[in-house]
Design an enzyme around this catalytic site. Structure first.
Site, PDB file in Angstrom:
ATOM      1  N   ASP A   1      50.764   6.775 -59.909  1.00 41.26           N
ATOM      2  CA  ASP A   1      50.226   8.217 -60.535  1.00 41.26           C
ATOM      3  C   ASP A   1      51.124   8.747 -61.465  1.00 41.26           C
ATOM      4  OD1 ASP A   1      47.728   7.970 -58.644  1.00 41.26           O
ATOM      5  OD2 ASP A   1      49.013   8.922 -57.038  1.00 41.26           O
TER       6      ASP A   1
ATOM      7  N   LYS B   1      48.476   0.610 -56.644  1.00 37.49           N
ATOM      8  CA  LYS B   1      47.245   1.461 -56.623  1.00 37.49           C
ATOM      9  C   LYS B   1      47.255   2.145 -58.019  1.00 37.49           C
ATOM     10  CE  LYS B   1      46.966   5.389 -54.187  1.00 37.49           C
ATOM     11  NZ  LYS B   1      46.040   6.203 -55.024  1.00 37.49           N
TER      12      LYS B   1
ATOM     13  N   LEU C   1      39.318   4.498 -56.615  1.00 40.78           N
ATOM     14  CA  LEU C   1      38.531   5.655 -57.301  1.00 40.78           C
ATOM     15  C   LEU C   1      37.650   6.366 -56.339  1.00 40.78           C
ATOM     16  CD1 LEU C   1      37.367   3.457 -60.438  1.00 40.78           C
ATOM     17  CD2 LEU C   1      39.441   5.033 -60.227  1.00 40.78           C
TER      18      LEU C   1
ATOM     19  N   PHE D   1      34.806   5.949 -54.387  1.00 45.52           N
ATOM     20  CA  PHE D   1      33.483   6.239 -55.187  1.00 45.52           C
ATOM     21  C   PHE D   1      32.623   6.958 -53.841  1.00 45.52           C
ATOM     22  CE2 PHE D   1      33.509   1.793 -57.344  1.00 45.52           C
ATOM     23  CZ  PHE D   1      33.960   2.499 -58.420  1.00 45.52           C
ATOM     24  N   HIS D   2      31.886   7.872 -54.345  1.00 43.67           N
ATOM     25  CA  HIS D   2      30.905   8.770 -53.531  1.00 43.67           C
ATOM     26  C   HIS D   2      29.831   9.205 -54.349  1.00 43.67           C
ATOM     27  CE1 HIS D   2      31.082  12.171 -50.442  1.00 43.67           C
ATOM     28  NE2 HIS D   2      30.011  11.643 -50.614  1.00 43.67           N
ATOM     29  N   ASP D   3      28.586   8.752 -53.839  1.00 41.26           N
ATOM     30  CA  ASP D   3      27.432   8.723 -55.101  1.00 41.26           C
ATOM     31  C   ASP D   3      26.263   8.245 -54.169  1.00 41.26           C
ATOM     32  OD1 ASP D   3      25.847   9.487 -57.472  1.00 41.26           O
ATOM     33  OD2 ASP D   3      27.693   9.297 -58.654  1.00 41.26           O
TER      34      ASP D   3
ATOM     35  N   ASN E   1      22.540   3.348 -55.102  1.00 44.41           N
ATOM     36  CA  ASN E   1      22.339   2.541 -56.237  1.00 44.41           C
ATOM     37  C   ASN E   1      23.493   2.768 -57.254  1.00 44.41           C
ATOM     38  OD1 ASN E   1      20.683   0.905 -58.029  1.00 44.41           O
ATOM     39  ND2 ASN E   1      20.762   2.789 -59.309  1.00 44.41           N
TER      40      ASN E   1
ATOM     41  N   ARG F   1      56.430  10.319 -46.321  1.00 42.77           N
ATOM     42  CA  ARG F   1      57.335  11.142 -46.787  1.00 42.77           C
ATOM     43  C   ARG F   1      58.569  11.057 -45.940  1.00 42.77           C
ATOM     44  NH1 ARG F   1      54.205  11.941 -50.398  1.00 42.77           N
ATOM     45  NH2 ARG F   1      53.396  13.802 -50.936  1.00 42.77           N
TER      46      ARG F   1
ATOM     47  N   GLY G   1      53.496   7.197 -52.949  1.00 42.81           N
ATOM     48  CA  GLY G   1      53.496   7.645 -54.610  1.00 42.81           C
ATOM     49  C   GLY G   1      54.738   8.579 -54.651  1.00 42.81           C
TER      50      GLY G   1
HETATM   51  O1  C5P Z   1      52.206  11.147 -53.963  1.00 38.18           O
HETATM   52  P1  C5P Z   1      51.737  10.814 -52.734  1.00 38.18           P
HETATM   53  O2  C5P Z   1      52.511   9.887 -51.789  1.00 38.18           O
HETATM   54  O3  C5P Z   1      51.314  11.856 -51.885  1.00 38.18           O
HETATM   55  O4  C5P Z   1      50.511   9.888 -52.980  1.00 38.18           O
HETATM   56  C1  C5P Z   1      49.426   9.370 -52.223  1.00 38.18           C
HETATM   57  C2  C5P Z   1      48.476   8.627 -53.009  1.00 38.18           C
HETATM   58  O5  C5P Z   1      47.377   8.320 -52.157  1.00 38.18           O
HETATM   59  C3  C5P Z   1      47.639   9.373 -54.072  1.00 38.18           C
HETATM   60  O6  C5P Z   1      47.406   8.409 -55.242  1.00 38.18           O
HETATM   61  C4  C5P Z   1      46.344  10.002 -53.351  1.00 38.18           C
HETATM   62  O7  C5P Z   1      45.309  10.107 -54.428  1.00 38.18           O
HETATM   63  C5  C5P Z   1      46.137   8.751 -52.423  1.00 38.18           C
HETATM   64  N1  C5P Z   1      45.469   9.036 -51.375  1.00 38.18           N
HETATM   65  C6  C5P Z   1      45.700  10.056 -50.300  1.00 38.18           C
HETATM   66  N2  C5P Z   1      44.899  10.355 -49.317  1.00 38.18           N
HETATM   67  C7  C5P Z   1      43.943   9.616 -49.125  1.00 38.18           C
HETATM   68  C8  C5P Z   1      43.553   8.536 -49.859  1.00 38.18           C
HETATM   69  C9  C5P Z   1      44.306   8.350 -50.996  1.00 38.18           C
HETATM   70  O8  C5P Z   1      46.733  10.869 -50.707  1.00 38.18           O
HETATM   71  N3  C5P Z   1      43.369   9.928 -47.983  1.00 38.18           N
END
Ligand code: C5P
Length: 236
Positions: free
Chosen positions: A17, A39, A67, A69-71, A74, A186, A215
């Site tokens: 990210d 990712k 990404l 998806f939620h829609d 179709n 964390r 992340g």
């Molecule tokens: O920076 P951090 O470690 O919080 O990043 C977590 C990543 O995981 C982000 O890219 C976030 O979009 C993704 N994510 C999340 N929780 C979810 C699904 C995806 O934090 N339930």
């Protein structure tokens, strides 16, 4: 390039990210594609699109296209097909999109010889019980996660994204092969930022988690490789 013993610990997906490609590539260049997964989420995919996925594939990385998806069924069918056409390894959709949407996404992958793993997002790790109440869901967060995990499993998905603390119950409910992907990782001195359902790498090792998503613990660190090293060691 970082070379470490990552056998018998949850595999590591790096959440790439970044708000510019140059900084993302600085980190990518340090990673061994045989060990780490990448990712790509809404931020980088919206900026750089398909071409960026192609470039990372050329470097040998498996890509989790997150990404969510939620829609309508179709639209999700067609979007899932378009995502799978890119040759990605894993893809996420919101489990709360409902049974028809989930089945539709699964159907979209039927024609692929090698298809991405289809993963349902249960409750975002940033959510609290209060957030759920705000959107009209009265049940405890844990129950909501279990319901969405079971639904995703019944619709043929390969696993779910969920907080680490729920991993054991989900495996019992949906089977041991059902993949558990856990963000919200964390280390003790890290800022939580917007995450609420967090666990340390040491805790991650104790839960039946298949993949952790890391992340900002790494991307906001002054020395990302030292930090990654520390995370891996904490899980040994
Ligand atoms: O920076 P951090 O470690 O919080 O990043 C977590 C990543 O995981 C982000 O890219 C976030 O979009 C993704 N994510 C999340 N929780 C979810 C699904 C995806 O934090 N339930």
């Amino acid at each position: 390039m970082l070379k470490l013993n990552c056998a018998n610990i949850p595999k590591i997906i790096i959440a790439l990210d970044f708000n510019d490609k140059k900084n993302a590539m600085k980190l990518v260049d340090l990673l061994n594609p045989d060990v780490f997964y990448l990712k790509i989420g809404k931020e980088m995919f919206t900026m750089l699109g398909k071409k960026f996925i192609y470039e990372l594939h050329q470097l040998g990385f498996n890509i989790f296209l997150d990404l969510k998806f939620h829609d309508i069924p179709n639209t999700v069918f067609n979007a899932t097909k378009a995502a799978a056409d890119m040759g990605i390894w894993m893809l996420s959709i919101h489990a709360s999109g409902g049974k028809k949407m989930l089945i539709s996404a699964k159907k979209a992958l039927q024609s692929f010889k090698t298809r991405p793993l289809l993963i349902g997002v249960t409750a975002l790790t940033s959510l609290t019980h209060t957030d759920l109440k705000d959107i009209g869901i009265q049940m405890p967060l844990q129950d909501y996660i279990l319901i969405l995990s079971k639904l995703s499993s019944d619709c043929g998905l390969d696993g779910v994204v969920c907080p680490g603390k729920e991993a054991e119950k989900i495996k019992l409910l949906c089977g041991n092969k059902y993949k558990i992907i856990t963000p919200g990782i964390r280390c003790l001195n890290d800022s939580t930022f917007d995450q609420n359902q967090i666990i340390t790498p040491k805790q991650a090792k104790k839960f039946p988690i298949d993949y952790i998503v890391v992340g900002r613990s790494i991307t906001s660190s002054k020395n990302p490789i030292k930090k990654l090293n520390f995370i891996i060691q904490s899980m040994q």
